[in-house]
Design an enzyme around this catalytic site. Structure first.
Site, short mmCIF file in Angstrom:
data_model
loop_
_atom_site.label_atom_id
_atom_site.label_comp_id
_atom_site.label_asym_id
_atom_site.label_seq_id
_atom_site.Cartn_x
_atom_site.Cartn_y
_atom_site.Cartn_z
N CYS A 17 1.13 -1.03 -0.10
CA CYS A 17 -0.28 -0.03 0.23
C CYS A 17 1.02 0.72 -0.07
CB CYS A 17 -1.34 0.06 1.49
SG CYS A 17 0.20 0.13 2.80
N CYS A 28 2.69 -3.60 8.73
CA CYS A 28 2.02 -2.24 8.45
C CYS A 28 0.84 -1.58 8.66
CB CYS A 28 2.43 -1.99 6.95
SG CYS A 28 1.25 -0.64 6.05
N CYS A 31 -2.33 -1.76 6.01
CA CYS A 31 -2.33 -2.88 5.76
C CYS A 31 -2.15 -4.14 6.24
CB CYS A 31 -2.01 -3.14 3.91
SG CYS A 31 -1.14 -3.35 3.98
N CYS A 96 -10.78 -2.91 -10.26
CA CYS A 96 -10.93 -1.30 -9.90
C CYS A 96 -10.59 -0.33 -10.30
CB CYS A 96 -10.90 -1.25 -8.17
SG CYS A 96 -9.74 -1.97 -8.02
N CYS A 153 -19.32 -5.81 9.31
CA CYS A 153 -20.02 -5.78 9.67
C CYS A 153 -20.67 -5.63 9.62
CB CYS A 153 -19.86 -5.24 11.50
SG CYS A 153 -20.96 -5.39 12.69
N CYS A 167 -16.95 -8.21 15.96
CA CYS A 167 -17.27 -7.01 15.53
C CYS A 167 -16.61 -6.18 16.46
CB CYS A 167 -18.75 -5.87 15.06
SG CYS A 167 -18.08 -4.33 14.58
N CYS A 170 -19.43 -3.37 17.33
CA CYS A 170 -20.64 -2.74 18.20
C CYS A 170 -20.75 -5.04 18.73
CB CYS A 170 -21.72 -3.00 17.24
SG CYS A 170 -21.67 -4.39 15.51
N CYS A 432 -69.17 11.52 13.24
CA CYS A 432 -69.15 11.75 14.18
C CYS A 432 -69.68 12.86 14.58
CB CYS A 432 -68.07 12.04 15.29
SG CYS A 432 -67.15 13.94 14.89
N HIS A 574 -63.80 15.52 18.54
CA HIS A 574 -65.26 14.44 18.77
C HIS A 574 -66.37 15.30 19.16
CE1 HIS A 574 -67.22 10.49 18.34
NE2 HIS A 574 -67.91 10.99 19.45
#
Length: 690
Positions: A17, A28, A31, A96, A153, A167, A170, A432, A574
């Site tokens: 990276c 690293c 990464c 990508c 997650c 995770c 959370c 009503c 009403h």
């Protein structure tokens, strides 16, 4: 040779990276790739003359491409000082489009394997490499980094490392998809390693096996799709088994309920009536299994009843039927619900009494009727009376109006039963107001929309007359409240069109203007006793209601109208009918009113509030507005007024032609049940005495 800066010399860049890490870092920081092994070829601080760049010996001594080695060169890769050649040789990922370093065999961004370069030279280089079975440390690092792939997650979308079972943010569980992807990656890496071992084992495999291509991304996707299809088939089989179990547990009444729910959505009234005829519970709620069985998540939700579905899909006819059934289940027994045959005849009688005048072309009733509770209620035992009032009255409305000193606040008027007002129970839908008007006059509800159709026709046929009154009244009211603004004619027309549309929609809530039109249809005044303020469920005041007051049929001649009014109550959006109870004799009238007329039984309706202030008169023109004395004179001209001994101004609701024969018959049938209960109570008391 220039001496490098200390800060940049101490850091080492990652091979994957290109992140620059501190010398003490073993992996690293970005990464998590391992630090490359140290390679030191020469001492950069040794004093020696600069070699001749054109000499082959100098190139051999200094290393290829003239590498510069720093004191902490173990943490720095061999990169030319300029870096122009290697930057120019970066390869772009086909998936990508990320630019990777030339030595990377996989994309740093998406881990896609580098495509084979074109040309015979590259093919021969790859063949030699496969035959020798050698692979660089960078490729091994890429494989280890691929094995340590991250998983996302499902709850917080945090990227966790593969070895994390939960995770770290959370504590959410590791997704099965991530585990399956890691397993596929392990299969890919294991196949590549076996290929290398086969290629370098020397006799363990053939040339075709040595040239076996690696498992591509398309193959991995095919494996994932196959695994997903297998899991989908398994889930479908489980769902089918569960649905079969649910169907086996269903009974006939359960199927009728589901058919009724589907009938509400599809507009099939017969399915709802079939469920009602089977004595089904209208307040029954849909369970999760039933929603799954119906298999229409966009229409059915867990906890919904038939009423909820009718409201969601605007089935007004079904809503009226269901609300009537719910009212019966809530132990409410008003006379119109007990005798449906007589109630239908009364509604037909009301339709036959509706006529339309030529000028203005407004609908109006040809008969005067006022509903009152029968005097026989006083003869019932106290326990039976209490049960009767619980089933016919709206206790919440009665309590709120009395505690707010809106009704029955004058001890002088309520000392006898003839002038005490009772709030009848009616439907809580948008009809009503119409229900309460018919209950106060005929004792029935407007379930067939007879009065609503007359209201809509009168508003459209006499739109010019009612519009001018409404516009003049609203302009005066806004100026009196300090709201110094004026609307354009287009805005007035838009507001008036909205009022007309409300009258034509069954179940739509009505406003002040509709009460003003209704008093013209009845040809008699309407007195509304209501709370002054809107309040939230916490009891906080939100604003004025504006409903309380007297509504007069000002567009008719006074000789064409009756002076006996009806009374309505207003609470929390009403309306309820306020009726009195008959008395056996005329001598126990507690108000002590000076009638100055023939002895006709009458209920006294106060025209002042608890603070002795005159009730407002709505929809007056500019010529009719004035002081309280002028308003009192106007009320006396349209109503039969009297002043009690205590000085309270009241309107007399005369009961000379109080009941239609059908209404009397309906009331008698309604009372039969309570008479039977009272006889049973007397029999039990006689048995106890014996």
């Amino acid at each position: 040779m220039t001496e490098p800066k200390p800060c940049s010399v101490m850091k080492w860049p990652c091979d994957y990276c290109t992140y620059e890490n501190w010398p003490s870092a073993v992996k690293c920081t970005m990464c998590r790739a391992p630090r490359p092994p140290p390679v030191i070829r020469e001492d950069p601080f040794a004093t020696r003359p600069d070699p001749d760049p054109d000499s082959d010996l100098s190139r051999a001594e200094t290393g290829t491409a003239g590498l510069l080695i720093c004191p902490d060169s173990s943490a720095r890769p061999r990169v030319p000082p300029s870096g122009a050649n290697e930057l120019a040789n970066k390869w772009s990922c086909l998936t990508c489009t990320f630019l990777n370093w030339p030595r990377a065999i996989r994309c740093t961004q998406c881990s896609r394997r580098r495509s084979k370069p074109a040309g015979p030279a590259s093919e021969s280089a790859q063949t030699c490499s496969a035959a020798s079975g050698s692979h660089s440390p960078i490729e091994e690092h890429n494989d280890r980094n691929r094995l340590n792939a991250q998983w996302t997650c499902a709850a917080c979308m945090y990227q966790n490392w593969a070895e994390s079972a939960k995770c770290v943010v959370c504590d959410g569980p590791k997704r099965q998809e991530a585990e399956r992807a890691n397993a596929d990656d392990q299969v890919v890496n294991e196949r590549e390693r076996s290929r290398r071992r086969t290629a370098g084992g020397g006799g363990g495999g053939s040339a075709a096996q040595r040239r076996l291509p690696p498992l591509g991304r398309s193959d991995v996707q095919r494996i994932e799709l196959a695994a997903g299809a297998m899991s989908a088939n398994e889930e479908q089989e489980v769902d089918q088994k569960k649905l079969k179990q649910i169907r086996n547990r269903m009974r006939k009444n359960d199927w009728l309920f589901l058919n009724a729910c589907a009938g509400v959505v599809d507009g099939d009234l017969a399915a709802v009536e079939a469920y009602k005829a089977s004595a089904g519970d209208i307040s029954r709620q849909l369970s999760a299994d039933e929603v799954q069985l119906l298999n229409r998540s966009s229409a059915f939700d867990v906890g919904f009843t038939l009423v909820h579905l009718a409201i969601r899909f605007q089935r007004q006819d079904m809503l009226a039927l269901l609300l009537t059934e719910v009212s019966q289940q809530r132990a409410k027994r008003i006379p119109s619900l007990v005798c449906p045959e007589l109630t239908e005849q009364i509604r037909r009688e009301i339709s036959s009494c509706l006529h339309q005048r030529k000028e203005p072309p407004c609908s109006c009733l040809s008969e005067l009727h006022t509903f009152t509770l029968p005097a026989e209620i006083e003869d019932l035992p106290p326990a039976v009376q209490e049960k009767l009032f619980d089933e016919v009255l709206d206790r919440d409305v009665q309590k709120e109006l009395e505690e707010s000193l809106v009704i029955n606040w004058s001890l002088e008027l309520v000392s006898g039963p003839d002038s005490r007002l009772y709030a009848l129970w009616n439907r809580s839908a948008g009809d009503c107001l119409l229900d309460s008007v018919l209950q106060a006059s005929w004792g029935v509800c407007d379930t067939d929309s007879v009065l609503r159709r007359a209201l809509h026709q009168s508003l459209n046929n006499c739109s010019h007359w009612f519009y001018s009154r409404w516009k003049e009244w609203e302009s005066w009211y806004s100026q009196s409240c300090g709201l110094h603004f004026s609307l354009r004619e287009e805005q007035w027309r838009e507001d008036w069109a909205f009022i007309l549309s409300l009258a034509s929609q069954p179940g739509a809530s009505l406003e002040q203007t509709h009460i003003f039109v209704l008093c013209h249809i009845l040809r008699r005044p309407i007195v509304v006793y209501g709370v002054k303020y809107y309040k939230s469920f916490r009891g906080e005041t939100l604003g004025y209601t504006r409903f309380q007051g007297v509504y007069l049929p000002l567009l008719w001649e006074q000789s064409f109208c009756w002076k006996s009014p009806i009374a309505l109550g207003y609470t929390r959006g009403h309306f309820s009918a306020l009726v009195s109870m008959e008395t056996d004799g005329y001598d126990n009238r507690g108000a002590g009113a000076n009638l100055n007329s023939d002895d006709v039984p009458a209920t006294l309706l106060p025209l002042v509030d608890s603070d002795r202030k005159l009730l407002p008169v709505h929809f007056l023109s500019t010529q009719e507005m004035g002081t309280e004395e002028q308003h009192e004179r106007l009320l006396r001209s349209w109503l039969d007024c009297c002043v009690t001994e205590g000085g309270t101004l009241a309107a007399m609701q005369r009961r000379s032609g109080r009941c239609h024969p059908l209404v009397t018959q309906m009331t008698d049938r309604w009372l039969d049940r309570y008479r039977h209960l009272s006889h049973c109570a007397f029999d039990e008391e006689d048995e106890e005495d014996e």
